[in-house]
Design a protein around this motif. Structure first.
Motif, PDB file in Angstrom:
ATOM      1  N   GLY A 264     114.832  77.898  91.468  1.00 53.79           N
ATOM      2  CA  GLY A 264     114.020  77.388  90.410  1.00 53.79           C
ATOM      3  C   GLY A 264     114.762  77.349  88.642  1.00 53.79           C
ATOM      4  O   GLY A 264     114.364  76.845  87.891  1.00 53.79           O
ATOM      5  N   LEU A 265     115.140  78.971  89.031  1.00 54.82           N
ATOM      6  CA  LEU A 265     115.511  79.343  87.406  1.00 54.82           C
ATOM      7  C   LEU A 265     116.700  78.341  86.880  1.00 54.82           C
ATOM      8  O   LEU A 265     117.181  77.881  85.761  1.00 54.82           O
ATOM      9  N   THR A 266     117.727  77.509  87.700  1.00 49.79           N
ATOM     10  CA  THR A 266     119.471  77.280  87.016  1.00 49.79           C
ATOM     11  C   THR A 266     118.565  75.534  87.096  1.00 49.79           C
ATOM     12  O   THR A 266     119.302  74.761  86.890  1.00 49.79           O
ATOM     13  N   VAL A 267     117.679  75.087  87.731  1.00 52.94           N
ATOM     14  CA  VAL A 267     117.058  73.749  87.363  1.00 52.94           C
ATOM     15  C   VAL A 267     117.419  73.261  86.617  1.00 52.94           C
ATOM     16  O   VAL A 267     117.932  72.341  86.405  1.00 52.94           O
TER      17      VAL A 267
ATOM     18  N   ALA B 112     131.920  86.767  87.440  1.00 50.17           N
ATOM     19  CA  ALA B 112     132.042  88.093  88.537  1.00 50.17           C
ATOM     20  C   ALA B 112     131.194  88.098  89.654  1.00 50.17           C
ATOM     21  O   ALA B 112     131.825  87.914  90.869  1.00 50.17           O
ATOM     22  N   ALA B 113     129.968  87.881  89.162  1.00 49.59           N
ATOM     23  CA  ALA B 113     129.397  88.908  89.828  1.00 49.59           C
ATOM     24  C   ALA B 113     128.309  87.320  91.291  1.00 49.59           C
ATOM     25  O   ALA B 113     128.334  87.449  92.722  1.00 49.59           O
ATOM     26  N   ALA B 114     128.668  86.115  89.954  1.00 50.72           N
ATOM     27  CA  ALA B 114     128.116  85.033  91.733  1.00 50.72           C
ATOM     28  C   ALA B 114     129.513  84.686  91.933  1.00 50.72           C
ATOM     29  O   ALA B 114     129.227  84.445  93.322  1.00 50.72           O
ATOM     30  N   ILE B 115     130.628  85.228  91.850  1.00 50.16           N
ATOM     31  CA  ILE B 115     131.802  84.687  92.818  1.00 50.16           C
ATOM     32  C   ILE B 115     131.642  85.899  94.270  1.00 50.16           C
ATOM     33  O   ILE B 115     131.468  85.026  95.327  1.00 50.16           O
ATOM     34  N   ALA B 116     131.452  87.208  93.328  1.00 47.53           N
ATOM     35  CA  ALA B 116     131.029  88.153  94.975  1.00 47.53           C
ATOM     36  C   ALA B 116     129.934  88.167  95.787  1.00 47.53           C
ATOM     37  O   ALA B 116     129.860  87.729  96.653  1.00 47.53           O
ATOM     38  N   LEU B 117     128.521  87.254  95.079  1.00 47.31           N
ATOM     39  CA  LEU B 117     127.491  87.103  95.330  1.00 47.31           C
ATOM     40  C   LEU B 117     127.571  85.951  96.120  1.00 47.31           C
ATOM     41  O   LEU B 117     126.216  85.756  96.961  1.00 47.31           O
ATOM     42  N   PHE B 199     125.866  80.904  87.142  1.00 41.95           N
ATOM     43  CA  PHE B 199     127.608  80.462  87.726  1.00 41.95           C
ATOM     44  C   PHE B 199     126.651  79.769  89.318  1.00 41.95           C
ATOM     45  O   PHE B 199     127.661  79.221  90.139  1.00 41.95           O
ATOM     46  N   ARG B 200     126.520  81.502  89.874  1.00 40.76           N
ATOM     47  CA  ARG B 200     126.295  80.783  91.996  1.00 40.76           C
ATOM     48  C   ARG B 200     125.431  79.580  92.061  1.00 40.76           C
ATOM     49  O   ARG B 200     126.569  78.682  93.357  1.00 40.76           O
ATOM     50  N   ALA B 201     124.170  78.799  91.058  1.00 40.04           N
ATOM     51  CA  ALA B 201     123.791  77.425  91.528  1.00 40.04           C
ATOM     52  C   ALA B 201     125.297  76.511  91.541  1.00 40.04           C
ATOM     53  O   ALA B 201     125.205  75.410  92.516  1.00 40.04           O
ATOM     54  N   ALA B 202     125.849  76.257  90.714  1.00 45.72           N
ATOM     55  CA  ALA B 202     127.177  75.957  90.486  1.00 45.72           C
ATOM     56  C   ALA B 202     128.402  76.071  91.379  1.00 45.72           C
ATOM     57  O   ALA B 202     128.338  74.723  91.449  1.00 45.72           O
ATOM     58  N   THR B 237     129.916  76.340  82.264  1.00 51.04           N
ATOM     59  CA  THR B 237     130.310  77.567  81.534  1.00 51.04           C
ATOM     60  C   THR B 237     129.869  77.279  79.861  1.00 51.04           C
ATOM     61  O   THR B 237     129.683  77.422  79.029  1.00 51.04           O
ATOM     62  N   LEU B 238     130.355  75.702  79.501  1.00 53.15           N
ATOM     63  CA  LEU B 238     130.186  75.942  78.081  1.00 53.15           C
ATOM     64  C   LEU B 238     128.745  76.298  77.399  1.00 53.15           C
ATOM     65  O   LEU B 238     128.628  76.482  76.579  1.00 53.15           O
ATOM     66  N   VAL B 239     127.651  75.514  78.247  1.00 51.31           N
ATOM     67  CA  VAL B 239     126.280  75.804  77.869  1.00 51.31           C
ATOM     68  C   VAL B 239     125.588  76.753  77.745  1.00 51.31           C
ATOM     69  O   VAL B 239     125.105  77.824  77.104  1.00 51.31           O
TER      70      VAL B 239
END
Lengths: 271, 316
Positions: A264-267, B112-117, B199-202, B237-239
């Protein structure tokens, strides 16, 4: 996807595990040490665990602080949700200059440094007689968190299909009634997520608490911790025991809501 | 804690304006504006009125003794005093260094964390949960433990000395230069989990077929990152960049807990300087003036933020 998770990825994961695992481990380890154990070296892993720090920490003052934390955090969460839910719905469903202006103002307010707002609020609360009361701190925390909560809730209300409401309207239900019995239940996940976040933030807030409560006797846990850690001659086991006790409610809330928080955090941020 | 990006357009229904609304529908829309009223009144009293007071205070001579009596108007004297003493300028410089370190580490390690996770698996799942939990902990708790870890006899120095990397302990928190960097590091430590989640969500939005096609073309890990992952997180990234900058800019909690602005004035960033001037030196006029400078900085960032959201929406 694991097929080529190479050495770099593994390296990043080891680094992050150390970076985030060790602090938590160290808080817990240290809280079970005696003061003598941290005088020579603070980093021993083998020691005789004692409960001294907890026994010393668990006095009447701590119970008072815990009660104050609960009052402030739940009071803030309730007040924020009460005001932010209708505001977020209003912003999601209206058009024109008013909601645009409202959104702009909320963005600016949410970015305001707390160190800037604490100065005038101290004076305002002094003249309103709200200093040294939990109500004053709840008001200040709510003012701090309402912009954040409203901006985060708005996308949840926007994703409720308007047709649902139109159906309600055709059945002759009032705006308030369609909102209460149709929109709110559909958007309840967002409300839970935001409510959890507000509770976590209010639980950790300490700047308003340190300044608006006039004596440490009425501090909540976070403020008590902030006061003790910036004092001279820190009793580390005692401090870490206090940190653990402050974190336990967070752990409970976190364990109950992690999945929802994670998703939900990323919504609001990524659409 | 960082926060979220709303979209700035207020139209909730595409094409709603083109349909001519029936009177009943228009009334309903007007009624919905009333929903804004309670929060509006509350914020007017507890956010905007205090901001007006802050502005008034910044152009007045106010001490803790005269806080609740009429204030003497002194024009821009408080601002001039702040710049004359060099404190405001020095505070601005420290804030800049602080923000650059927090942003670089927070964005870099967050990605980096998002890519690794991104991969599924027990380790990734547990690590992500651990990071989000750390992020959810009160800043006082994180600040306290890092103050402990970075002390002379703390874990970091023990390891550095045991491995022979350093003879003497590194003065992380009481050296003029180290202190600012140490607090900035802990600040980025606190923001990395949030950035990693976003980042992970993206990254999760990328279709698996894209990776499969790339694998068929013989793309290696770096190609995947450069040509698939980085382009797909660009709008985010921008936001996130602006949010991280704002987070670093307004941050005070780790400074409060770990150094309280010290040693000397080494960690007096602009927001914290204003706080100290008001609540430690009891010069509310001077503190208010410093805070107004901080608020002006925030307004600039808010404008950049609003623009970057518009741009993101235009791209997506």
């Amino acid at each position: 996807m694991n097929r080529r998770s190479g050495p770099v990825v593994a390296g990043v994961k080891v680094l992050l595990t150390l970076m985030y695992g060790l602090p938590i481990l160290w808080i817990v380890l240290t809280s079970f040490k005696s003061s003598a154990d941290v005088v020579g070296t603070q980093s021993s892993i083998f020691f005789r665990p004692v409960l001294t720090a907890y026994v010393d920490a668990l006095d009447g003052a701590l119970v008072d602080a815990l009660r104050q934390s609960v009052i402030v955090a739940t009071g803030t969460t309730a007040l924020v949700l009460l005001l932010a839910i209708p505001a977020a719905y209003g912003l999601a469903r209206t058009t024109g200059w008013l909601p645009t202006l409202g959104l702009g103002l909320l963005i600016v307010l949410q970015m305001m440094p707390q160190t800037a707002t604490v100065i005038p609020l101290f004076q305002v609360f002094a003249s309103w007689g709200l200093l040294d009361s939990a109500l004053g701190v709840i008001f200040a925390d709510a003012a701090l968190l309402i912009p954040f909560a409203t901006l985060l809730l708005r996308p949840f209300f926007r994703s409720v299909p308007p047709q649902l409401e139109e159906a309600g309207a055709l059945d002759g239900a009032s705006v308030l009634r369609t909102f209460w019995s149709i929109v709110l239940p559909v958007a309840r996940n967002g409300v839970y997520t935001v409510g959890t976040l507000i509770f976590l933030l209010a639980w950790g807030e300490f700047l308003y608490a340190v300044n608006f409560f006039l004596s440490p006797g009425s501090y909540p846990l976070s403020a008590l911790l902030a006061q003790q850690v910036s004092a001279f001659g820190i009793d580390w086991p005692g401090l870490m025991a206090l940190a653990v006790l402050t974190s336990i409610p967070i752990l409970i809330v976190f364990a109950a809501t992690y999945r929802r928080l994670r998703d939900g955090l990323t919504v609001g941020a990524v659409k | 804690m960082t926060s979220h990006a709303p979209s700035l357009d207020s139209g909730s229904r595409v094409g709603a304006a083109r349909r001519s609304p029936t009177p009943a529908r228009r009334t309903r829309r007007q009624t919905r504006k009333l929903f804004l009223l309670p929060a509006g009144i509350f914020l007017a009293l507890l956010s905007f009125y205090p901001l007006v007071q802050l502005l008034r205070m910044s152009v007045s001579a106010v001490t803790s003794a005269t806080l609740n009596s009429p204030w003497a108007f002194v024009g821009l004297e408080n601002f001039a005093a702040g710049f004359r003493s060099g404190q405001t300028t020095a505070g601005l410089e420290r804030t800049l260094v602080f923000v650059v370190v927090v942003t670089a580490l927070g964005m870099g390690l967050g990605l980096a964390a998002a890519i690794a996770l991104r991969t599924k698996g027990r380790w990734s799942g547990a690590l992500l949960a651990l990071m989000v939990f750390t992020w959810a902990l009160p800043p006082v708790v994180n600040g306290s433990v890092w103050k402990f870890l970075l002390g002379d006899a703390g874990l970091v120095n023990t390891v550095l000395q045991a491995t022979g990397l350093r003879e003497a302990p590194v003065p992380f928190l009481y050296d003029q230069y180290w202190a600012l960097l140490s607090v900035a590091f802990v600040n980025s430590f606190a923001v990395i989990p949030f950035n990693a989640l976003v980042f992970r969500a993206a990254l999760m939005n990328i279709e698996p077929e894209v990776f499969e096609a790339a694998a068929l073309d013989g793309a290696n890990r770096w190609h995947e990152i450069r040509h698939i992952m980085l382009p797909s997180v660009r709008p985010t990234t921008l936001v996130l960049l602006v949010l991280t900058i704002v987070y670093g800019f307004r941050s005070f909690d780790f400074i409060y807990v770990m150094t309280y602005g010290g040693p000397g004035t080494a960690t007096n960033t602009l927001p914290f300087l204003g706080y100290l001037q008001a609540f430690v030196r009891y010069d509310f006029g001077l503190g208010a003036a410093t805070s107004v400078v901080t608020v002006l900085g925030v307004l600039v960032l808010a404008a950049v933020y609003a623009r970057s959201i518009r741009r993101e929406e235009a791209e997506s």
